[in-house]
Design an enzyme around this catalytic site. Structure first.
Site, PDB file in Angstrom:
ATOM      1  N   ARG A  38     -30.677   1.042  30.140  1.00  0.00           N
ATOM      2  CA  ARG A  38     -30.795   2.361  30.607  1.00  0.00           C
ATOM      3  C   ARG A  38     -30.127   2.763  31.965  1.00  0.00           C
ATOM      4  O   ARG A  38     -29.973   3.818  32.289  1.00  0.00           O
ATOM      5  CB  ARG A  38     -32.188   2.975  30.794  1.00  0.00           C
ATOM      6  CG  ARG A  38     -32.975   3.090  29.061  1.00  0.00           C
ATOM      7  CD  ARG A  38     -31.854   4.148  28.153  1.00  0.00           C
ATOM      8  NE  ARG A  38     -32.464   4.302  27.032  1.00  0.00           N
ATOM      9  CZ  ARG A  38     -32.139   5.017  25.863  1.00  0.00           C
ATOM     10  NH1 ARG A  38     -30.685   5.194  25.956  1.00  0.00           N
ATOM     11  NH2 ARG A  38     -32.535   5.046  24.957  1.00  0.00           N
ATOM     12  N   TYR A  59     -27.971   2.870  24.998  1.00  0.00           N
ATOM     13  CA  TYR A  59     -28.359   1.954  23.914  1.00  0.00           C
ATOM     14  C   TYR A  59     -27.392   2.350  22.954  1.00  0.00           C
ATOM     15  O   TYR A  59     -26.504   1.805  21.778  1.00  0.00           O
ATOM     16  CB  TYR A  59     -29.658   1.938  23.234  1.00  0.00           C
ATOM     17  CG  TYR A  59     -30.809   1.575  24.514  1.00  0.00           C
ATOM     18  CD1 TYR A  59     -30.361   0.675  25.539  1.00  0.00           C
ATOM     19  CD2 TYR A  59     -32.003   1.971  24.163  1.00  0.00           C
ATOM     20  CE1 TYR A  59     -31.228   0.126  26.354  1.00  0.00           C
ATOM     21  CE2 TYR A  59     -32.935   1.368  24.968  1.00  0.00           C
ATOM     22  CZ  TYR A  59     -32.560   0.625  26.288  1.00  0.00           C
ATOM     23  OH  TYR A  59     -33.683   0.410  27.055  1.00  0.00           O
ATOM     24  N   HIS A  80     -39.284  -0.147  19.580  1.00  0.00           N
ATOM     25  CA  HIS A  80     -38.716  -1.269  18.698  1.00  0.00           C
ATOM     26  C   HIS A  80     -38.288  -0.281  17.450  1.00  0.00           C
ATOM     27  O   HIS A  80     -37.170  -0.718  16.809  1.00  0.00           O
ATOM     28  CB  HIS A  80     -39.387  -2.312  18.297  1.00  0.00           C
ATOM     29  CG  HIS A  80     -39.757  -3.306  19.192  1.00  0.00           C
ATOM     30  ND1 HIS A  80     -40.492  -4.533  19.137  1.00  0.00           N
ATOM     31  CD2 HIS A  80     -39.087  -3.484  20.538  1.00  0.00           C
ATOM     32  CE1 HIS A  80     -40.448  -5.222  20.309  1.00  0.00           C
ATOM     33  NE2 HIS A  80     -39.536  -4.625  21.158  1.00  0.00           N
ATOM     34  N   LYS A  98     -40.263  -9.496  18.445  1.00  0.00           N
ATOM     35  CA  LYS A  98     -41.680  -9.119  17.976  1.00  0.00           C
ATOM     36  C   LYS A  98     -42.756  -8.224  19.023  1.00  0.00           C
ATOM     37  O   LYS A  98     -42.262  -8.521  20.097  1.00  0.00           O
ATOM     38  CB  LYS A  98     -42.452 -10.188  17.654  1.00  0.00           C
ATOM     39  CG  LYS A  98     -42.757 -11.382  18.586  1.00  0.00           C
ATOM     40  CD  LYS A  98     -43.905 -11.203  19.683  1.00  0.00           C
ATOM     41  CE  LYS A  98     -43.782 -11.773  21.121  1.00  0.00           C
ATOM     42  NZ  LYS A  98     -44.791 -10.980  21.879  1.00  0.00           N
ATOM     43  N   ASP A 179     -48.890  -8.323  22.476  1.00  0.00           N
ATOM     44  CA  ASP A 179     -47.976  -9.182  23.296  1.00  0.00           C
ATOM     45  C   ASP A 179     -48.170 -10.624  22.914  1.00  0.00           C
ATOM     46  O   ASP A 179     -47.189 -11.201  22.800  1.00  0.00           O
ATOM     47  CB  ASP A 179     -48.173  -8.726  24.632  1.00  0.00           C
ATOM     48  CG  ASP A 179     -47.216  -9.268  25.536  1.00  0.00           C
ATOM     49  OD1 ASP A 179     -46.064  -8.534  25.467  1.00  0.00           O
ATOM     50  OD2 ASP A 179     -47.350 -10.297  26.266  1.00  0.00           O
TER      51      ASP A 179
END
Length: 331
Positions: A38, A59, A80, A98, A179
């Site tokens: 960004r 992006y 995601h 993930k 996480d």
């Protein structure tokens, strides 16, 4: 055998992306062609470090580049699904770090979109492709030491509390479970399958995310799993897999270790896989092999496996009372 060079793009340029890029440069047939952040300054700095040809400050610009073959998404968890759908809509194959989505509803949408467009999509659960886990899974599937009876796995490290940083920020999908707790849960599902019964409890931070958790799985076979993760303490983060005739211990930081100890009545068999990297190359090599074969998903970590993992994480969060805004949006 690699038949061509695959041009990789990376969206999101944090610490995981740096490790990924470092390993990618040594993979045959892999070229880090483009990166996007960004902030143009961050993207340029990353590109300079890893000798990347194309640099984008958005992006969407990277996803629109016709020379990009596959995009690795390494943005915060809550982005995601949005980022993956954007890339798929632009005809790009995707490897998404993930957890691939915050919840099952998001993932089902991602899977359906990939299916409609006949594009490759895989969750970037790199542990699944590492040699030590391949070995443990082989021992389990072949019943080398009998049935798998129990899995114990912990992943914990002391994290300095900062309400604005990703680990503790609920708006960014923070919390120990998504996480790092995903790794113990993944290990149990990989070796034992979906549990019949789940118990879970956690301690919440002041920001409303789980700072630590304890999860217990029970199976119809009698097998069990005891899983935990925490930002409140640092532990060896080991895992043990108990078979009828052996115990397999995965070394420190079990999700990325190159050490295994197989303990039987005859003694201890130590295995050292000794790979000189972060371990992302195994995942990268597998993805490229899938692309070479024209596959739209991985046979080693299919989308169904990601769906089962995400559904289990949803169940655990429901028991703990951990709700993200994305859960409300998905209803």
């Amino acid at each position: 055998m690699i038949n061509r060079t695959h041009n990789w793009g990376i969206i999101g340029l944090g610490s995981i992306a740096q490790k990924f890029a470092s390993d990618l440069k040594d993979v045959e047939g892999a070229r880090l062609y483009a990166v996007a952040s960004r902030t143009q300054r961050k993207a340029r700095h990353f590109a300079l470090k890893f000798e990347v040809e194309k640099v984008y400050g958005a992006y969407e610009e990277l996803a629109n580049d016709p020379d990009v073959d596959i995009i690795y998404i390494a943005t915060p968890h809550v982005l995601h699904a949005e980022n993956t759908l954007m890339c798929l809509d632009r005809g790009k194959a995707v490897l998404c770090e993930k957890p691939i989505a915050i919840n099952t509803a998001q993932l089902k949408n991602m899977i359906e979109t990939a299916k409609q467009k006949s594009l490759f999509l895989m969750e970037g659960l790199w542990t699944n492709f590492m040699p030590h886990l391949q070995k443990v899974n082989e021992l389990t599937q072949n019943k080398t030491y009998g049935e798998c009876l129990k899995v114990e796995a912990d992943f914990s490290f002391k994290a300095e509390f900062d309400a604005e940083k990703r680990l503790f920020n609920k708006e960014l999908g923070g919390g120990a479970l998504l996480d790092i707790g995903i790794y113990p849960v993944y290990l149990a599902l990989k070796l034992l399958g979906t549990p019949e019964n789940i118990k879970a409890n956690c301690k919440f931070s002041s920001t409303g995310v789980d700072i630590s958790n304890q999860i217990d799985f029970k199976y119809a076979s009698g097998a069990t799993a005891q899983l935990s993760s925490s930002f409140a303490r640092t532990t060896p983060s080991k895992a043990r897999v108990y078979f009828e005739n052996a115990t397999v211990e995965l070394g420190y930081n079990f999700h990325e270790t190159d050490q295994l100890d197989i303990k039987t009545n005859s003694g201890v068999d130590h295995m050292d896989f000794n790979y000189p990297s972060h371990g992302y190359q195994f995942e990268i090599e597998h993805v490229q092999d899938c692309l070479e074969k024209g596959l739209t998903q991985s046979p080693a970590w299919p989308l169904q496996s990601s769906l089962e993992l995400t559904e289990t994480l949803d169940k655990i969060r429901n028991i703990m009372g951990l709700v993200y805004k994305e859960d409300e949006i998905s209803k």
